[in-house]
Design a protein around this motif. Sequence first.
Motif, PDB file in Angstrom:
ATOM      1  N   ALA A 130     -30.633   5.565 -35.544  1.00 34.69           N
ATOM      2  CA  ALA A 130     -30.785   6.212 -34.241  1.00 34.69           C
ATOM      3  C   ALA A 130     -31.412   5.291 -33.199  1.00 34.69           C
ATOM      4  CB  ALA A 130     -31.638   7.471 -34.389  1.00 34.69           C
ATOM      5  N   GLY A 131     -31.790   4.076 -33.595  1.00 36.98           N
ATOM      6  CA  GLY A 131     -32.391   3.166 -32.627  1.00 36.98           C
ATOM      7  C   GLY A 131     -33.502   2.337 -33.221  1.00 36.98           C
ATOM      8  N   GLN A 132     -34.280   1.716 -32.333  1.00 33.43           N
ATOM      9  CA  GLN A 132     -35.332   0.799 -32.739  1.00 33.43           C
ATOM     10  C   GLN A 132     -36.691   1.350 -32.310  1.00 33.43           C
ATOM     11  OE1 GLN A 132     -36.436  -3.255 -30.795  1.00 33.43           O
ATOM     12  NE2 GLN A 132     -34.899  -3.744 -32.360  1.00 33.43           N
ATOM     13  N   HIS A 133     -37.691   1.178 -33.181  1.00 35.33           N
ATOM     14  CA  HIS A 133     -39.044   1.620 -32.891  1.00 35.33           C
ATOM     15  C   HIS A 133     -39.986   0.454 -33.166  1.00 35.33           C
ATOM     16  CE1 HIS A 133     -37.445   5.720 -32.879  1.00 35.33           C
ATOM     17  NE2 HIS A 133     -36.799   5.382 -33.987  1.00 35.33           N
ATOM     18  N   THR A 134     -40.974   0.274 -32.274  1.00 39.52           N
ATOM     19  CA  THR A 134     -41.884  -0.859 -32.391  1.00 39.52           C
ATOM     20  C   THR A 134     -43.328  -0.386 -32.485  1.00 39.52           C
ATOM     21  OG1 THR A 134     -40.396  -2.217 -31.066  1.00 39.52           O
ATOM     22  CG2 THR A 134     -42.641  -3.019 -31.330  1.00 39.52           C
ATOM     23  N   CYS A 135     -44.078  -1.054 -33.326  1.00 36.11           N
ATOM     24  CA  CYS A 135     -45.487  -0.748 -33.528  1.00 36.11           C
ATOM     25  C   CYS A 135     -46.287  -2.035 -33.325  1.00 36.11           C
ATOM     26  CB  CYS A 135     -45.699  -0.202 -34.936  1.00 36.11           C
ATOM     27  SG  CYS A 135     -47.412  -0.150 -35.492  1.00 36.11           S
ATOM     28  N   PHE A 136     -47.445  -1.922 -32.644  1.00 41.13           N
ATOM     29  CA  PHE A 136     -48.274  -3.093 -32.362  1.00 41.13           C
ATOM     30  C   PHE A 136     -49.679  -2.894 -32.929  1.00 41.13           C
ATOM     31  CE2 PHE A 136     -51.579  -4.970 -29.660  1.00 41.13           C
ATOM     32  CZ  PHE A 136     -51.265  -6.313 -29.774  1.00 41.13           C
ATOM     33  N   ALA A 137     -50.265  -3.961 -33.421  1.00 42.48           N
ATOM     34  CA  ALA A 137     -51.652  -3.935 -33.888  1.00 42.48           C
ATOM     35  C   ALA A 137     -52.242  -5.328 -33.736  1.00 42.48           C
ATOM     36  CB  ALA A 137     -51.724  -3.485 -35.342  1.00 42.48           C
ATOM     37  N   ASP A 138     -53.563  -5.379 -33.588  1.00 42.90           N
ATOM     38  CA  ASP A 138     -54.209  -6.683 -33.484  1.00 42.90           C
ATOM     39  C   ASP A 138     -55.613  -6.613 -34.062  1.00 42.90           C
ATOM     40  OD1 ASP A 138     -55.459  -5.183 -31.555  1.00 42.90           O
ATOM     41  OD2 ASP A 138     -55.551  -6.789 -30.077  1.00 42.90           O
ATOM     42  N   ALA A 139     -56.238  -7.771 -34.237  1.00 41.10           N
ATOM     43  CA  ALA A 139     -57.588  -7.803 -34.786  1.00 41.10           C
ATOM     44  C   ALA A 139     -58.244  -9.133 -34.496  1.00 41.10           C
ATOM     45  CB  ALA A 139     -57.560  -7.560 -36.298  1.00 41.10           C
ATOM     46  N   LYS A 140     -59.557  -9.078 -34.330  1.00 38.04           N
ATOM     47  CA  LYS A 140     -60.371 -10.278 -34.261  1.00 38.04           C
ATOM     48  C   LYS A 140     -60.678 -10.740 -35.687  1.00 38.04           C
ATOM     49  CE  LYS A 140     -61.414 -11.167 -29.881  1.00 38.04           C
ATOM     50  NZ  LYS A 140     -61.171 -12.487 -29.266  1.00 38.04           N
ATOM     51  N   ALA A 141     -61.201 -11.943 -35.813  1.00 39.21           N
ATOM     52  CA  ALA A 141     -61.536 -12.468 -37.130  1.00 39.21           C
ATOM     53  C   ALA A 141     -62.615 -11.616 -37.786  1.00 39.21           C
ATOM     54  CB  ALA A 141     -62.001 -13.918 -37.018  1.00 39.21           C
ATOM     55  N   ALA A 142     -62.428 -11.330 -39.072  1.00 39.73           N
ATOM     56  CA  ALA A 142     -63.406 -10.557 -39.829  1.00 39.73           C
ATOM     57  C   ALA A 142     -64.328 -11.458 -40.645  1.00 39.73           C
ATOM     58  CB  ALA A 142     -62.698  -9.572 -40.757  1.00 39.73           C
ATOM     59  N   ARG A 143     -63.828 -12.623 -41.046  1.00 40.30           N
ATOM     60  CA  ARG A 143     -64.616 -13.538 -41.868  1.00 40.30           C
ATOM     61  C   ARG A 143     -64.238 -14.985 -41.530  1.00 40.30           C
ATOM     62  NH1 ARG A 143     -66.448  -9.237 -43.032  1.00 40.30           N
ATOM     63  NH2 ARG A 143     -66.981  -8.400 -45.101  1.00 40.30           N
ATOM     64  N   SER A 144     -65.193 -15.881 -41.780  1.00 38.66           N
ATOM     65  CA  SER A 144     -64.949 -17.324 -41.719  1.00 38.66           C
ATOM     66  C   SER A 144     -65.349 -17.930 -43.061  1.00 38.66           C
ATOM     67  CB  SER A 144     -65.769 -17.972 -40.594  1.00 38.66           C
ATOM     68  OG  SER A 144     -65.251 -17.646 -39.337  1.00 38.66           O
ATOM     69  N   TRP A 145     -64.659 -18.983 -43.431  1.00 31.28           N
ATOM     70  CA  TRP A 145     -64.961 -19.630 -44.713  1.00 31.28           C
ATOM     71  C   TRP A 145     -66.120 -20.596 -44.523  1.00 31.28           C
ATOM     72  CZ3 TRP A 145     -64.289 -18.939 -49.634  1.00 31.28           C
ATOM     73  CH2 TRP A 145     -64.571 -19.982 -50.536  1.00 31.28           C
ATOM     74  N   ASP A 146     -67.169 -20.367 -45.316  1.00 31.58           N
ATOM     75  CA  ASP A 146     -68.346 -21.237 -45.286  1.00 31.58           C
ATOM     76  C   ASP A 146     -68.416 -21.991 -46.607  1.00 31.58           C
ATOM     77  OD1 ASP A 146     -70.762 -22.499 -45.203  1.00 31.58           O
ATOM     78  OD2 ASP A 146     -71.944 -20.721 -44.664  1.00 31.58           O
ATOM     79  N   PRO A 147     -68.107 -23.284 -46.614  1.00 31.07           N
ATOM     80  CA  PRO A 147     -68.089 -24.045 -47.870  1.00 31.07           C
ATOM     81  C   PRO A 147     -69.466 -24.198 -48.508  1.00 31.07           C
ATOM     82  CG  PRO A 147     -67.851 -25.512 -46.001  1.00 31.07           C
ATOM     83  CD  PRO A 147     -67.776 -24.122 -45.453  1.00 31.07           C
ATOM     84  N   PHE A 148     -70.522 -23.862 -47.741  1.00 30.06           N
ATOM     85  CA  PHE A 148     -71.881 -24.036 -48.266  1.00 30.06           C
ATOM     86  C   PHE A 148     -72.510 -22.713 -48.694  1.00 30.06           C
ATOM     87  CE2 PHE A 148     -71.082 -27.354 -45.063  1.00 30.06           C
ATOM     88  CZ  PHE A 148     -71.146 -28.465 -45.894  1.00 30.06           C
ATOM     89  N   ALA A 149     -71.775 -21.608 -48.514  1.00 29.42           N
ATOM     90  CA  ALA A 149     -72.296 -20.304 -48.916  1.00 29.42           C
ATOM     91  C   ALA A 149     -72.353 -20.203 -50.434  1.00 29.42           C
ATOM     92  CB  ALA A 149     -71.421 -19.188 -48.338  1.00 29.42           C
ATOM     93  N   LYS A 150     -73.106 -19.216 -50.895  1.00 29.81           N
ATOM     94  CA  LYS A 150     -73.232 -18.954 -52.335  1.00 29.81           C
ATOM     95  C   LYS A 150     -73.643 -20.205 -53.098  1.00 29.81           C
ATOM     96  CE  LYS A 150     -69.883 -15.184 -52.209  1.00 29.81           C
ATOM     97  NZ  LYS A 150     -68.620 -14.626 -52.776  1.00 29.81           N
ATOM     98  N   LYS A 151     -74.677 -20.842 -52.581  1.00 31.83           N
ATOM     99  CA  LYS A 151     -75.262 -22.017 -53.229  1.00 31.83           C
ATOM    100  C   LYS A 151     -74.251 -23.143 -53.430  1.00 31.83           C
ATOM    101  CE  LYS A 151     -78.771 -19.285 -55.657  1.00 31.83           C
ATOM    102  NZ  LYS A 151     -79.367 -18.943 -56.986  1.00 31.83           N
ATOM    103  N   GLY A 152     -73.414 -23.314 -52.415  1.00 30.98           N
ATOM    104  CA  GLY A 152     -72.466 -24.415 -52.454  1.00 30.98           C
ATOM    105  C   GLY A 152     -71.125 -24.077 -53.059  1.00 30.98           C
ATOM    106  N   ALA A 153     -70.979 -22.856 -53.593  1.00 32.46           N
ATOM    107  CA  ALA A 153     -69.698 -22.462 -54.191  1.00 32.46           C
ATOM    108  C   ALA A 153     -68.690 -22.090 -53.115  1.00 32.46           C
ATOM    109  CB  ALA A 153     -69.891 -21.295 -55.152  1.00 32.46           C
TER     110      ALA A 153
END
Length: 556
Positions: A174-197
């Motif tokens: 019957a046609g085309q339907h479009t949905c939009f969503a967005d988000a800011k960053a939730a996490r960043s990778w920290d190589p020094f977190a968890k005692k260097g792990a």
Amino acid sequence: MKRLSTSAVAVILTSLSSCSSTESADSRTPVEVARSADTPIERAEESPSELDRRPAEVAEVTPLETGAGEAEWLPRLRRVCEEVGDPKDWTKRQTDGWEPWKDKLALTVVDARLHSPAFKTWGLASVDDPAKWAPVRHAGPFFGLGLTIEVENTSTSVLQSDDIYVWATLETNAGQHTCFADAKAARSWDPFAKKGAGGWVTEKSYSEWPFRPKEKKRYVVYQPSCFSSVEMEGGPKSLKVEVYSRFRPLGGELVIAGPLAVIEQAGDTLRAAPLAEPGAKVTLGGKKPVEVRQWAVSGDQVLVDDGKKASWVPYSSIVGMTPGKLPTTVTAPDAAPEFNETLGTSALIIKDWQLAGWRTQGGAVALGHKVVSANVAIAIDSSAFQKTMDQAVADAQTAATTAAGQVAIKQAEVDGAKAVAASSAGTESETAAKDTLSAAEDALAEAVKAQKAADGAVAAASKALASGLAGYLKAQAAQVDCGSFLLDVGRAQLKPRKGSFGSAECKALLAGTPVAGVVSFDLERWDTPVALVWKGSAGLKVHLVASKAIGDVPAE
């Protein structure tokens, strides 16, 4: 009323100026909006048409230190900025000249969920560990979307105000339907977190927000109101989910790059699609892993059974699954497949599936509902058993006849021995004649005893024929529990309508009489029949019935 500081007024004027779009009405390029770095946008549970016209609700953030009273006006100002342009109205989803960034951003779909309103529980993968997931709230007849996206900045540029934009496009007849969503960053990778792990951490201060070279970030995009069930009435053909990255290079212009990832699914997977290998065995993870058979997909749920019951589980709970990638499905057939199998010696046939609208039911079902039905026939082939038992009786009768003949022979021998003994009385052969008579009488007694046993065998065989046939029919009738038919529609397993073929009709099987009838189910308007399940002496049986003929909504 609180007075704003001079610095606060300056912030307002600058912010309002930034809200004014300098782009043409055709491109509708969005402006930057400062939002929480940890919380994705949430939208109200409303119809898509209402959702299209309303701006996204933005989580409040800590106001900048520019003067008193900003906690009151700054969140509202950001919402004003958010209202400038609706992404769903853009004629272009990326900015001109974005192509060089294709090789400067490494984007990975860590997890993807296509949620169906047929299921009460929706889940999103943990941003830290996609193998784990948590339920999310939803309401209404909406299909939802949930993605976990990981992006690595492989360029030499510092990026500001980075977002993930997602467009989902549903193609229907019957046609085309479009949905939009967005988000800011939730996490960043920290190589020094968890005692260097190393570990994924939340960005807690403004100084952490810039997207630095060689840095990795994760985004959780969740849209619980993508498409409504009514849009499925046109017959879903395909679903395409495109992922874009939005950012502003330090000192540069706004960039929307993409699509950097595309997820494509057959339209049937939103309602129900048979797996390419139905019945294949997989293992469900958990404290006690269990082996199950998988049958069909609906959204991100998979229909499985453990031999005792059928249920829907998130695809992510299957051991060895590929995050964000559903198992291979096939297009639902035009008509529901026929079931024709012999279980033991019980022949079960389920065929001629039909779909009828509520107007044809004379008020027996609710307005807008539909009725799905099928013809069922069961017949027990007891001919082999009957033949075996008849042969046993015949053999016993033959043995009895033979035994009776032996009695007659032995009786004649006794009569002859008596005559000899009588004629030899007082002679030298008298003793021998008596011995012969005694032996003949003993042989007659044994023959009579054998005849009685043979007659007993005939009676036992005849009795076994009657009781054995009844027991045999009972055992074979148990191959199919006529009262256990259920139609799985995702949200529930429906019982047959009152008056449908069931246990009462199947009582005739105990007399060896074939039975037949119609089993029918009352479905809600957008229910999709997926499988007919029933129990038997050999365990649970699952028969896929997902098809276009009974999956669509009647035109009425």
